[in-house]
Design a protein around this motif. Structure first.
Motif, PDB file in Angstrom:
ATOM      1  N   LEU A 134      -4.323  18.971 -27.765  1.00 27.40           N
ATOM      2  CA  LEU A 134      -5.095  17.809 -28.205  1.00 27.40           C
ATOM      3  C   LEU A 134      -5.151  16.749 -27.104  1.00 27.40           C
ATOM      4  N   ASP A 135      -6.348  16.233 -26.870  1.00 23.47           N
ATOM      5  CA  ASP A 135      -6.580  15.221 -25.838  1.00 23.47           C
ATOM      6  C   ASP A 135      -6.929  13.899 -26.509  1.00 23.47           C
ATOM      7  N   LEU A 136      -6.188  12.851 -26.150  1.00 23.53           N
ATOM      8  CA  LEU A 136      -6.335  11.544 -26.789  1.00 23.53           C
ATOM      9  C   LEU A 136      -7.718  10.953 -26.507  1.00 23.53           C
ATOM     10  N   GLN A 137      -8.356  10.417 -27.576  1.00 22.46           N
ATOM     11  CA  GLN A 137      -9.705   9.877 -27.445  1.00 22.46           C
ATOM     12  C   GLN A 137      -9.794   8.396 -27.775  1.00 22.46           C
ATOM     13  N   GLU A 138      -9.204   7.963 -28.893  1.00 26.07           N
ATOM     14  CA  GLU A 138      -9.321   6.568 -29.294  1.00 26.07           C
ATOM     15  C   GLU A 138      -8.141   6.160 -30.160  1.00 26.07           C
ATOM     16  N   VAL A 139      -8.019   4.855 -30.386  1.00 25.71           N
ATOM     17  CA  VAL A 139      -6.905   4.324 -31.170  1.00 25.71           C
ATOM     18  C   VAL A 139      -7.421   3.241 -32.111  1.00 25.71           C
ATOM     19  N   GLU A 140      -6.851   3.217 -33.315  1.00 25.54           N
ATOM     20  CA  GLU A 140      -7.159   2.187 -34.303  1.00 25.54           C
ATOM     21  C   GLU A 140      -5.853   1.652 -34.880  1.00 25.54           C
ATOM     22  N   VAL A 141      -5.961   0.488 -35.517  1.00 23.24           N
ATOM     23  CA  VAL A 141      -4.787  -0.159 -36.107  1.00 23.24           C
ATOM     24  C   VAL A 141      -4.797   0.065 -37.611  1.00 23.24           C
ATOM     25  N   ALA A 142      -3.662   0.493 -38.150  1.00 18.95           N
ATOM     26  CA  ALA A 142      -3.522   0.737 -39.592  1.00 18.95           C
ATOM     27  C   ALA A 142      -2.209   0.130 -40.061  1.00 18.95           C
ATOM     28  N   PRO A 143      -2.039  -0.066 -41.368  1.00 21.10           N
ATOM     29  CA  PRO A 143      -0.787  -0.654 -41.872  1.00 21.10           C
ATOM     30  C   PRO A 143       0.461   0.131 -41.477  1.00 21.10           C
ATOM     31  N   ALA A 144       0.369   1.457 -41.398  1.00 15.07           N
ATOM     32  CA  ALA A 144       1.549   2.271 -41.099  1.00 15.07           C
ATOM     33  C   ALA A 144       1.836   2.375 -39.612  1.00 15.07           C
ATOM     34  N   GLY A 145       0.870   2.033 -38.771  1.00 11.30           N
ATOM     35  CA  GLY A 145       1.074   2.163 -37.329  1.00 11.30           C
ATOM     36  C   GLY A 145      -0.238   2.291 -36.595  1.00 11.30           C
ATOM     37  N   LEU A 146      -0.155   2.653 -35.323  1.00 12.75           N
ATOM     38  CA  LEU A 146      -1.346   2.885 -34.526  1.00 12.75           C
ATOM     39  C   LEU A 146      -1.831   4.312 -34.767  1.00 12.75           C
ATOM     40  N   VAL A 147      -3.079   4.445 -35.160  1.00 15.40           N
ATOM     41  CA  VAL A 147      -3.643   5.763 -35.446  1.00 15.40           C
ATOM     42  C   VAL A 147      -4.489   6.203 -34.254  1.00 15.40           C
ATOM     43  N   VAL A 148      -4.065   7.292 -33.614  1.00 18.98           N
ATOM     44  CA  VAL A 148      -4.791   7.808 -32.464  1.00 18.98           C
ATOM     45  C   VAL A 148      -5.572   9.048 -32.882  1.00 18.98           C
ATOM     46  N   THR A 149      -6.728   9.213 -32.281  1.00 20.25           N
ATOM     47  CA  THR A 149      -7.580  10.371 -32.538  1.00 20.25           C
ATOM     48  C   THR A 149      -7.621  11.230 -31.290  1.00 20.25           C
ATOM     49  N   ALA A 150      -7.460  12.539 -31.493  1.00 21.85           N
ATOM     50  CA  ALA A 150      -7.459  13.469 -30.369  1.00 21.85           C
ATOM     51  C   ALA A 150      -8.282  14.692 -30.736  1.00 21.85           C
ATOM     52  N   THR A 151      -8.877  15.330 -29.739  1.00 18.94           N
ATOM     53  CA  THR A 151      -9.710  16.498 -29.976  1.00 18.94           C
ATOM     54  C   THR A 151      -9.410  17.578 -28.935  1.00 18.94           C
ATOM     55  N   ALA A 152      -9.833  18.792 -29.252  1.00 18.91           N
ATOM     56  CA  ALA A 152      -9.704  19.910 -28.319  1.00 18.91           C
ATOM     57  C   ALA A 152     -10.691  20.987 -28.723  1.00 18.91           C
ATOM     58  N   GLN A 153     -11.002  21.892 -27.797  1.00 18.46           N
ATOM     59  CA  GLN A 153     -11.929  22.986 -28.058  1.00 18.46           C
ATOM     60  C   GLN A 153     -11.338  24.299 -27.582  1.00 18.46           C
ATOM     61  N   ASP A 154     -11.692  25.379 -28.298  1.00 23.86           N
ATOM     62  CA  ASP A 154     -11.230  26.732 -27.967  1.00 23.86           C
ATOM     63  C   ASP A 154      -9.715  26.751 -27.786  1.00 23.86           C
ATOM     64  N   VAL A 155      -9.020  26.474 -28.890  1.00 26.00           N
ATOM     65  CA  VAL A 155      -7.583  26.239 -28.850  1.00 26.00           C
ATOM     66  C   VAL A 155      -6.819  27.370 -29.521  1.00 26.00           C
ATOM     67  N   PRO A 156      -5.772  27.915 -28.869  1.00 26.23           N
ATOM     68  CA  PRO A 156      -4.873  28.839 -29.564  1.00 26.23           C
ATOM     69  C   PRO A 156      -3.932  28.069 -30.482  1.00 26.23           C
ATOM     70  N   LEU A 157      -3.831  28.502 -31.725  1.00 32.07           N
ATOM     71  CA  LEU A 157      -2.939  27.841 -32.679  1.00 32.07           C
ATOM     72  C   LEU A 157      -1.554  28.463 -32.682  1.00 32.07           C
ATOM     73  N   ASN A 158      -1.376  29.545 -31.961  1.00 35.95           N
ATOM     74  CA  ASN A 158      -0.065  30.180 -31.898  1.00 35.95           C
ATOM     75  C   ASN A 158       0.188  30.663 -30.484  1.00 35.95           C
ATOM     76  N   GLN A 159       1.409  31.062 -30.210  1.00 38.57           N
ATOM     77  CA  GLN A 159       1.808  31.567 -28.904  1.00 38.57           C
ATOM     78  C   GLN A 159       1.942  33.065 -28.994  1.00 38.57           C
ATOM     79  N   VAL A 160       1.118  33.768 -28.236  1.00 41.87           N
ATOM     80  CA  VAL A 160       1.171  35.230 -28.245  1.00 41.87           C
ATOM     81  C   VAL A 160       2.219  35.701 -27.251  1.00 41.87           C
ATOM     82  N   ALA A 161       3.133  36.547 -27.746  1.00 41.47           N
ATOM     83  CA  ALA A 161       4.214  37.040 -26.871  1.00 41.47           C
ATOM     84  C   ALA A 161       3.648  37.929 -25.777  1.00 41.47           C
TER      85      ALA A 161
END
Length: 267
Positions: free
Chosen positions: A240-267
């Protein structure tokens, strides 16, 4: 007196027994279809529960490999019917929630209370889910992470300083001593994202009851520079690559995106 022969009831209504059998067969057919539909729905739900557990296990292994700590992943796979997705090896949307995410950055521990990940167009064969050996990939991944305010305060290292959401902006209060007088500085920060970090800049701090002389202003400006920092984030999973940040009651909310991403590690 009528000379016409009397007809029996059976002769008058010869098709009635056939109609009764037809209705019975129709009713039986409807019941069988309902049972089949229920069985398919149950099978669909059982299959999706199995797939969600399999993905959660492999995601756990992947984030552990990156030295990221979190509670067990909560995985939800969308789309119905699910069995057709299994057959095609492609899934519309996979939602992954990681809670209490903690990672080390420059010797400091940065805590993310929650990381929500939405993976779209996920490709995973049945064998990959069953054995964990094949690759699970997503065409796009969108993530929202919350940086707890106490983690940011820990990085700033100023006694008594507090951060909180204030009308959609990041507000700060800090007790300081200026010219022998104890005052509370207040202000808001400007936020931006750069090079995988969240930049906090406090340009305009104020204190009620403080004389507006140059010496006091110099101290306030110097303090504003001290608390204006870059908040580094731990390596986010799934590239995930950081894109933007917003302020929320619980903390700073950052948005990140990625493309063509493996969700697991293949041995």
């Amino acid at each position: 007196m009528s000379t016409y022969p009397a007809y029996s009831d059976d002769l008058a209504h010869p098709a009635r027994p056939r109609r009764r059998w037809g209705r019975r067969l129709l009713a039986v057919g409807v019941v069988l279809l309902l049972i089949l539909a229920i069985l398919l729905v149950v099978a669909d739900r059982v299959a999706i529960a199995y797939a969600e557990r399999a993905v959660a296990e492999q995601v756990s292994q992947e984030i552990a490999r990156q030295n990221i700590e979190s509670s067990p992943p909560e995985v939800s796979i969308s789309g119905f019917p699910f069995l057709t997705q299994v057959a095609g090896g492609r899934y519309q949307s996979v939602s992954i929630v990681l809670r209490d995410v903690t990672g080390a950055v420059n010797g400091n521990s940065v805590r993310l209370p929650e990381l929500d990940v939405d993976a779209r167009d996920v490709r995973a064969s049945l064998d990959s889910l069953r054995t964990g050996q094949g690759e699970i990939t997503a065409a796009t991944v969108h993530g929202n992470a919350t940086i707890a305010y106490d983690s940011v305060v820990q990085l700033i290292e100023q006694p008594g300083l507090r951060l909180a959401e204030q009308d959609g902006r990041l507000g700060v209060t800090a007790p300081v001593e200026i010219l022998g007088q104890q005052v509370t500085l207040t202000g808001v920060a400007d936020l931006e994202v750069a090079d995988g970090e969240v930049l906090l800049r406090f340009d305009d701090l104020n204190a009620e009851g403080l004389p507006g002389n140059d010496a006091a202003r110099v101290f306030i400006d110097a303090y504003a520079q001290q608390i204006s920092i870059a908040v580094p984030l731990p390596e986010l999973p799934f590239q995930l690559d950081l894109q933007e940040v917003e302020v929320a009651p619980a903390g700073l909310v950052v948005t990140a995106t990625a493309q063509d991403v493996p969700l697991n590690q293949v041995a």
